[in-house]
Every structure is written in structure tokens, then in C-alpha cells.
Design a protein around this motif. Structure first.
Motif, PDB file in Angstrom:
ATOM      1  N   GLN A 270      22.518  51.526 -33.822  1.00 61.46           N
ATOM      2  CA  GLN A 270      21.664  51.349 -34.832  1.00 61.46           C
ATOM      3  C   GLN A 270      21.629  50.034 -35.623  1.00 61.46           C
TER       4      GLN A 270
ATOM      5  N   HIS B 182      33.251  56.577 -44.522  1.00 63.41           N
ATOM      6  CA  HIS B 182      32.040  56.155 -44.695  1.00 63.41           C
ATOM      7  C   HIS B 182      31.448  55.504 -46.163  1.00 63.41           C
TER       8      HIS B 182
ATOM      9  N   HIS C  66      24.720  46.755 -50.407  1.00 64.22           N
ATOM     10  CA  HIS C  66      24.028  48.048 -50.012  1.00 64.22           C
ATOM     11  C   HIS C  66      24.513  48.956 -51.222  1.00 64.22           C
ATOM     12  N   GLU C  67      26.014  49.017 -50.989  1.00 62.84           N
ATOM     13  CA  GLU C  67      26.420  50.156 -52.100  1.00 62.84           C
ATOM     14  C   GLU C  67      26.460  49.786 -53.367  1.00 62.84           C
TER      15      GLU C  67
ATOM     16  N   PHE D 255      17.048  49.008 -36.032  1.00 67.39           N
ATOM     17  CA  PHE D 255      17.393  50.177 -36.580  1.00 67.39           C
ATOM     18  C   PHE D 255      15.993  51.080 -36.901  1.00 67.39           C
TER      19      PHE D 255
ATOM     20  N   LYS E 126      27.601  61.335 -35.656  1.00 65.07           N
ATOM     21  CA  LYS E 126      27.016  60.484 -36.549  1.00 65.07           C
ATOM     22  C   LYS E 126      27.131  60.832 -37.900  1.00 65.07           C
TER      23      LYS E 126
ATOM     24  N   HIS F 108      25.953  61.597 -41.047  1.00 63.48           N
ATOM     25  CA  HIS F 108      25.067  62.256 -41.565  1.00 63.48           C
ATOM     26  C   HIS F 108      24.882  63.427 -41.229  1.00 63.48           C
TER      27      HIS F 108
ATOM     28  N   TYR G  53      16.443  56.318 -44.971  1.00 63.97           N
ATOM     29  CA  TYR G  53      16.813  54.874 -44.573  1.00 63.97           C
ATOM     30  C   TYR G  53      15.693  54.154 -43.756  1.00 63.97           C
TER      31      TYR G  53
END
Ligand SMILES: C[C@H](NC(=O)O)C(=O)O
Ligand SMILES: [Zn+2]
Length: 585
Positions: free
Chosen positions: A247, A308, A338-339, A412, A466, A468, A478
Motif C-alpha cells: 500500500q 497498529h 499522522h496520529e 496507495f 490487514k 482494518h 483513507y
């Protein structure tokens, strides 16, 4: 007689306190589980998730006593609708709701404690071990072993759980007749009847850019690994792209173009301080003291955790945390930004009514998480913060830099799009358990142009490999984020009066850009997301309240031109046989 509106306002004030309190308990139970996976912490989390469902069920009934037609204040009716929009908690069958929590807990447990075996005696966790092998090994067979080992230990082990999980979710979500299936419910977060066709159109608009990047990368990887590894269908082996799910391809940048390795003079804490410094430089919030005291920023050695990365809002206006098994890589520096971007969003809307403390839509929250990465990764910026020892400007020309950005932001796109294409088709019943894996590889081969290095059959369950999918976390957010963040980048660079090509724009230190961004952030989900989009794009050359691929295509325009010339020069075929997939039964 108390007017309907006055009664509703009084009710919502009481509700706001109750919902914040129970969400605090529920979030705390989730944190305790994710940072210490045991039977007890799982049971406690499940217990609180059922308590929360009961609360939502009860309050939805309470709110339904108000006659919305007698209330013309749009804000009150929007809040009341949110109280009544409770997802699967609408089902009165608490036994089934508990079963859903139990299955989710079991799948999350399998995923987070799985050890993938790379040979008969060596079995390793995903983070950081298997992730590092896939990122750094350049040996085809070693990569294939890690790729297969992970899937055998994760997805394959939970395959038997997923069909019941799907059925129970669909039963619960269709109980009160509001939604057709669980996918319909997930899409309702975007408040648009055309959402599904809108994202399909965006994907098709972006496909040519992806196909040209794919062709270039395939040629360079073929040079490195040998033509015998590349089938004449035009697909790229899924396991040699530097990422366990193919990804994000930034880890194979060294094969694709010469570039110095990242600086070593970094510590984990400095990564977080650098990220915080970016946000404060544009006038946004610092991390509260509690953030530094309560976050889990490195993988503990004495217990199992969910590695994760994620950002947490405890709902009490004070407690915001990141949970991340941080390591010293540039991909991880992206994740840190990002976080922390999520935390900045939480801080911007923390004083709104609880029901509005959310992204304008889920893609906006992910877009905010990423937006600063479009600025901080410019070579000049990386040198400024010392993350790169020295940037050889002559090598790191526009194209090399754009190529590097494309390896995360363009590579991605099909992946971000396809996970929920698969999941929505499963929830619709178009894809049944005996073709879960076949449908997954149909999409991966068709849209991503990659194929599995080892034979796949329906005994495998690669979607489960994966995070999610077992985590029940929607993914189209996303894809939406990757489109929207370029719209915002273009608008903020305009507002900041930063001229020059879009990909060289860095909004660092620009408080005008920061305050325009904050105008959108502090709206939370008070209004449909088109109004939040306009908050940023308003008056910046023709952008509207809709999603548009144009800014992303503008940003990568110079790269597309270069790729087309380069692919033509090497007579490299663009694209692949979309309906043929090597190694898939
Ligand atoms: C892109 C997505 N990010 C996230 O989960 O935070 C992922 O890692 O797959
Ligand atoms: Zn995120």
C-alpha cells in the motif's frame, strides 16, 4: 406548555453529559485492552461496549419522543438525529451484540498476537519484525516467506469467524429498516446518496497516474529481481514493494532512485517533538501534558499490545493519547505526524457538544492527519529539522522528490479504494464466504496490478491479514483523505501566498494557513462536510464543496509527464491484464 424545542434543548444538555461520561469509560476500557491484551481486559472492554449499546438504545428511544417537525432549529434536529443514529445498537438482541463483540475481540486478538513463521524455527510478530523484513530485505524468497508467514498466522486463522461476523452485523443494522446492510451504514457517514459513484469516478480519474507509476516501478524492480519474476500479464509481485500490503512503496525508493538514507541522530521523543513543532508553527495547539504522561509511544516488552498506530480522544476534553509501537524510520515519522494530526483535530473541536466531536466525515479526520506530511517532507524542510544529514539537491531534483511522494500518495490510491469495494460486496451478499479470497485477489489484480508470490486458494483469507478488516474499521476514509488533503494543500498554499509549484509548497511557520485550517477543524461534524470543505477552499481559485482529484493531479503533473516520457523511452507497456491473476485459483 414547554415548547418542543425548549424540551429538546434541556434533554440534549442532559444527554451531552451522560454520553461523555459513558464514552470515557468505554474508551478507557478499550485503551486498557489495546495496551495489555489479556482475557480480563478483553472481557472488561466487551462489558463496556455492551453498556454503551444499552445506553445508545435507551437514549434513541428517549429522543424519538420529540416531534422533529415541530422544531425548526436545524442544529437541534441534527443533534436529535445523531442521538437516534446508533448503528447496530438499534438491535434489541443483546445476545447477538455480545456475539459481535466477542468475534471482534477474537479476531483482533488473533491479528495482534500473530507470529508469522519465516522458517520452521523462526516465528516473528508483524511489528516491527515482519514489517522490517518486508521493508529492508532485497531477497525475493526471504520476502515471500515473510509475506506468506504473516498471512498464514493472521487471516487464515480467523477465516472461520468472518461469515458469522458479517451476518450478525447485517442482522443488527437492518433491524430498524434504516439501512440495507452494514456497508450502507458505513457509507451513511458521508451524508451523500451519490457517495459510492463519486469515489468510483475519482478513482477512474486517478487511474492513469497510478498506471504510469506502476509501469515505471515494475521496470525498475524487474531490473533488480530479474525478468523471470515478472509474468507477461504485467502484474508486479505483491511482496517486493516494501510494504506488507503493497500500500506504500517508499521503502523501495533506493531501488527506484538514488537517495541518502535518513539521519540517525533522531530519538523517538524527538520525532514527536518535531511533529508538535510543525503544528505549533502554524498556530495550532501543543500536546497537553497528559498526552506525554499517558500515551504509549513504544512497544512494551512485558505484555501483548495492539501495535497498529492510533490516536485516542477520551471525551473528557483533557485526555488525548497516541498508541504507537514507534521505531526510527521515515515511514514511522509520517505516522507520528499522522496520529498527532488526529489529536490536533480532537483539540480543535473538544468544546463542541459531544455529538459534534468528530471529523466532518471520516475522510476529513484522516486528511487532517496527513495534511502536514505534504509540507514537512519537502527536502528543504527535512534538512531544516535535521532528519536528513544532507540533501544532495542536485540528485533530489523535483522528479526524485515527486517520485518519493508518489510512492506513498499515488501508490496507495487503488489499495485505499479496493478494501471497501471488497467489504461492501461482502455485506451486500454479492461475495459469499467460498469466494472471499478470490474476490479479494480479483480486486488486487485488477485495480492494483499486483499478484500473490505464492499460490492462493479459498482456504486463505488474505483480507484478514490487514488490520482494518478484523478491526471492523472502514477504509474508504483513507481514499477520501488522499484526495481531500491535496485540495486543502492547494487552498492553504494559496491562502499563505506561497507561490511556485504545489509540490514545493511548505506551510511551516505560516499562521494564516494554520488559522484557515483551524476554521474547518473547529467545526467538527456540526454541518454536512461540504460546508467544512468550503471553509478551507473558499475563494481559492475555483475549488468547491465537493471532492476533486484536480489538485492531486496538479501536484503530480510534472511527475506524470516525466513518467510518460520515461516509459515511452523504454518502450514499457502501461497497465496489465486486469482480468488475469497469476497464482490465484
Ligand atoms: C492508511 C492506514 N492508516 C491508518 O490505519 O492509520 C493504514 O495504515 O492502513
Ligand atoms: Zn488515521
Amino acid at each position: 406548555l414547554v415548547s418542543e424545542e425548549a424540551a429538546a434543548i434541556a434533554y440534549l444538555e442532559e444527554y451531552d453529559k451522560l454520553t461523555a461520561d459513558i464514552h470515557y469509560q468505554y474508551t478507557k476500557a478499550g485503551w486498557i485492552y489495546e495496551t495489555n491484551i489479556t482475557d480480563e481486559t478483553l472481557a472488561n472492554m466487551t462489558d463496556w461496549s455492551l453498556k454503551l449499546s444499552d445506553f445508545k438504545y435507551r437514549e434513541a428511544k428517549n429522543a424519538s419522543r420529540f416531534d422533529l417537525s415541530k422544531i425548526n432549529n436545524k442544529n437541534i434536529t441534527r443533534l436529535l438525529r445523531k442521538v437516534m443514529n446508533i448503528g447496530i445498537a438499534a438491535s434489541p438482541d443483546t445476545v447477538k451484540l455480545k456475539k459481535i463483540s466477542d468475534i471482534e475481540g477474537e479476531m483482533a486478538g488473533i491479528y495482534s498476537t500473530a507470529k508469522g513463521c519465516i522458517d520452521v524455527t523462526t516465528c516473528l510478530p508483524l511489528e516491527p519484525d515482519l514489517v522490517n523484513i518486508i521493508a529492508n530485505s532485497r531477497h525475493y524468497e526471504e520476502l515471500a516467506a515473510a509475506w506468506k508467514g504473516w498471512r498464514d498466522a493472521s487471516g487464515k486463522k480467523m477465516k472461520h469467524l468472518y461469515p458469522e461476523y458479517v451476518n450478525l452485523l447485517n442482522e443488527a443494522i437492518t433491524f430498524d429498516g434504516k439501512y440495507e446492510d452494514m456497508g450502507d451504514y458505513y457509507r451513511s457517514d458521508y451524508e451523500s446518496p451519490t457517495f459510492e459513484s463519486d469515489v468510483r469516478a475519482l478513482f477512474q480519474e486517478l487511474a492513469p497516474l497510478y498506471e504510469n507509476l506502476h509501469a515505471y516501478v515494475r521496470r525498475k524492480l524487474r531490473q533488480h529481481y530479474g525478468a523471470d519474476k515478472f509474468p507477461n500479464t504485467g502484474h508486479i509481485p505483491a511482496h517486493i514493494l516494501g510494504n506488507m500490503w503493497a500500500q506504500d512503496w517508499t521503502n523501495v525508493y533506493d531501488i527506484l532512485a538514488p537517495y541518502p538514507n535518513k539521519g540517525s541522530n533522531y530519538t523517538i521523543t524527538r520525532m514527536y517533538k518535531v511533529a508538535e513543532d510543525f503544528f505549533t508553527s502554524i498556530g495550532l495547539n501543543k500536546m497537553p501534558l497528559l498526552f506525554w504522561q499517558k500515551s504509549m509511544l513504544v512497544k512494551p516488552i512485558d505484555r501483548e499490545v495492539i501495535c497498529h498506530a492510533s490516536a485516542w480522544d477520551f471525551g473528557n476534553k483533557r485526555d488525548f493519547r497516541i498508541k504507537q509501537c514507534t521505531t526510527l524510520t521515515d515511514e514511522q515519522l509520517l505516522t507520528v505526524h499522522h496520529e498527532m494530526g488526529h489529536i490536533i483535530y480532537y483539540l480543535a473541536y473538544k468544546d463542541l457538544p459531544y455529538l459534534y466531536r468528530d471529523g466532518a466525515n471520516p475522510g476529513f479526520h484522516e486528511g487532517m492527519a496527513d495534511i502536514v506530511t505534504l509540507s514537512f517532507q519537502t527536502p528543504e524542510h527535512l534538512k531544516k529539522i535535521g532528519f536528513l544529514d544532507d540533501v544532495p539537491a542536485q540528485n533530489e531534483g523535483d522528479i526524485n522528490f515527486l517520485l518519493r511522494m508518489a510512492l506513498s500518495k499515488v501508490a496507495f490510491l487503488p489499495f485505499g479504494y479496493l478494501i471497501d469495494q471488497w467489504r461492501w460486496s461482502v455485506f451486500r451478499g454479492d461475495t459469499m464466504p467460498d469466494s472471499y479470497n478470490e474476490k479479494w485477489w480479483d480486486l488486487r489484480c485488477d485495480l492494483q496490478g499486483i499478484f500473490p508470490p505464492v499460490e492462493r486458494t479459498n482456504a486463505d483469507f488474505d483480507p484478514g491479514a490487514k488490520y482494518h478488516v478484523p478491526g471492523g474499521v472502514p477504509y474508504i476514509s483513507y481514499f477520501v483523505s488522499f484526495v481531500a488533503q491535496f485540495q486543502w494543500h492547494k487552498a492553504l498554499c494559496k491562502v499563505a501566498n506561497i507561490s511556485g509549484p504545489l509540490h514545493r509548497c511548505d506551510i511551516y511557520n505560516n499562521t494564516m494557513a494554520g488559522s484557515r485550517l483551524n476554521d474547518m477543524l473547529k467545526m467538527g461534524s456540526t454541518r454536512p462536510w461540504g460546508e467544512a470543505m468550503l471553509k478551507i477552499t473558499n475563494g481559492t481559485d475555483g475549488q468547491t464543496n465537493k471532492l476533486s482529484a484536480a489538485p492531486l493531479l496538479e501536484y503530480f503533473g510534472p511527475l506524470l509527464k516525466w513518467l510518460q516520457e520515461n516509459n515511452r523511452m523504454y518502450n514499457e507497456r502501461i497497465g496489465w491484464d486486469k482480468k488475469k491473476c497469476p497464482n490465484v485459483q
